[in-house]
Write an enzyme that holds these catalytic residues in place. Structure first.
Site, PDB file in Angstrom:
ATOM      1  CG  HIS A  81      38.817  46.486  37.567  1.00 29.16           C
ATOM      2  ND1 HIS A  81      37.664  45.749  37.373  1.00 29.16           N
ATOM      3  CD2 HIS A  81      39.745  45.939  36.727  1.00 29.16           C
ATOM      4  CE1 HIS A  81      37.888  44.799  36.484  1.00 29.16           C
ATOM      5  NE2 HIS A  81      39.131  44.890  36.060  1.00 29.16           N
ATOM      6  CG  LEU A  82      39.944  52.920  35.354  1.00 25.47           C
ATOM      7  CD1 LEU A  82      40.483  54.346  35.471  1.00 25.47           C
ATOM      8  CD2 LEU A  82      39.392  52.688  33.964  1.00 25.47           C
TER       9      LEU A  82
END
Length: 388
Positions: free
Chosen positions: A213-214
């Site tokens: 994830h970012l």
């Protein structure tokens, strides 16, 4: 009425087959975009009108806040700039420190995905705001365009704090990929707000979930890392060494073109760091060219911080050091820390996990040679390709 607090997440043993229809597959709103929508000029403080992307993200995020899908209600946070040359921004966010899900136990930079731990296949349907889809250009392969989910971070740092998630059922560990990073770069260019930033924490660098994830969030304050000058290392690949910042960093810059190449180069550098046993953090923001030849909104700055891995929280620390802190944004857990923290104390904590300057310089030179060699190989390959 507000929903009750989330119950303990359901865990799926490895031998069980996941349901055919998972929460995010229940038709989140599509946000299809094209490169023509990238805002390449005119983005400056204090920020212009919202773009189509900003309206879609912030509208859906605020609606989820009103529905009670977060762990706490995020009001306007007390904020102050610490006296000193680095213009560090401290914010008091006490609820995040008490209500946030406990970070997962991590023992390795390359720890495999573990379905027994919390992961993003377990998020509730309402937590997904959008499904980002890049419309293919005339010369691109339509099959290459995939989607990335935009979901709320249930323990938000700031307004509009979201997670950018590649297909969760792929069960990818928290190791940055060029495909996801490119979407993060594009998201920054889709926003008309100079305060919309994107970032990444690797394992051993304060990542709390080992599922790819970012982070994306809005912070309505300029930071020194957007304008500080940098020393050129590999100009052909947009790579410089940033010194005059809270935390010295490798800096990649683009005026807005070549996002795929930028994402690939940054991930090539990140992969070399992992091979050397180093963790890393990434921060993407609008910023000035490294030589200061244009204004702070002229292009994109991608900062990459190599660091010694740490797999346990530091006892007695005023704050954890992750992507925000390295960029000069300090979310702190208590009023005492917020009121008493000095620039000297903050910089000491921020720089503690980083490499000493001589080691950082050797590493930066090694990465510059790596990117130059890759560029040479690409040119040789293009030169040698047969012409049909």
């Amino acid at each position: 009425s507000p929903l009750p607090p989330p119950s303990s997440p359901t865990r799926h043993p490895p031998h069980l087959v996941l349901p055919q229809r998972l929460p995010w597959q229940q038709a989140p709103k599509d946000f299809a975009y094209h490169e023509d929508e990238f805002i390449l000029e005119g983005v400056a403080w204090p920020g212009a009108a919202l773009s189509r992307f900003d309206r879609a993200l912030l509208g859906a995020w605020q609606e989820r806040m009103a529905r009670g899908l977060f762990r706490y209600h995020l009001a306007e946070l007390p904020t102050r700039v610490l006296p000193g040359t680095m213009r560090l921004l401290a914010q008091l966010n006490a609820q995040r420190s008490t209500e946030r899900r406990r970070p997962q136990a991590v023992r390795s930079l390359t720890q495999p995905f573990d379905p027994q731990q919390f992961n993003f296949t377990q998020i509730r349907p309402g937590e997904v705001l959008l499904r980002l889809r890049r419309r293919p250009s005339a010369e691109s392969d339509p099959a290459a365009a995939d989607h990335v989910l935009v979901a709320i971070n249930v323990s938000p740092l700031e307004r509009g704090h979201v997670l950018l998630l590649p297909e969760p059922t792929l069960r990818l560990p928290q190791v940055l990929t060029p495909e996801l990073l490119r979407v993060g770069l594009e998201a920054v260019l889709l926003s008309a707000q100079p305060g919309f930033r994107v970032g990444f924490n690797s394992l051993g660098a304060s990542a709390s979930v080992n599922h790819l994830h970012l982070h994306g969030f809005y912070l309505a304050h300029p930071l020194l890392v957007e304008t500080a000058p940098a020393e050129p290392l590999c100009p052909a690949r947009g790579l410089s060494l940033l010194h005059e910042a809270p935390a010295p960093a490798l800096l990649f810059y683009t005026a807005g073109a070549g996002l795929e190449a930028l994402a690939r180069d940054a991930c090539t550098a990140a992969a070399r760091l992992l091979a050397l046993g180093l963790a890393y953090n990434v921060f993407v923001t609008r910023g000035a060219p490294p030589d200061g030849s244009a204004g702070p909104g002229a292009g994109l700055r991608l900062l990459l911080w190599p660091r010694r891995p740490r797999f346990e929280a530091e006892e007695g620390a005023a704050f954890n050091v992750a992507l925000c802190e390295l960029a000069g944004h300090l979310p702190v857990p208590t009023a005492a820390v917020f009121e008493e923290l000095s620039e000297t104390e903050a910089l000491r904590a921020i720089r503690r996990p980083l490499l000493p300057e001589p080691e950082m310089r050797r590493l930066a030179a090694d990465l510059a040679r790596l990117l130059e060699d890759e560029q040479l190989l690409c040119r040789l390959f293009q030169f040698q390709r047969p012409i049909h």
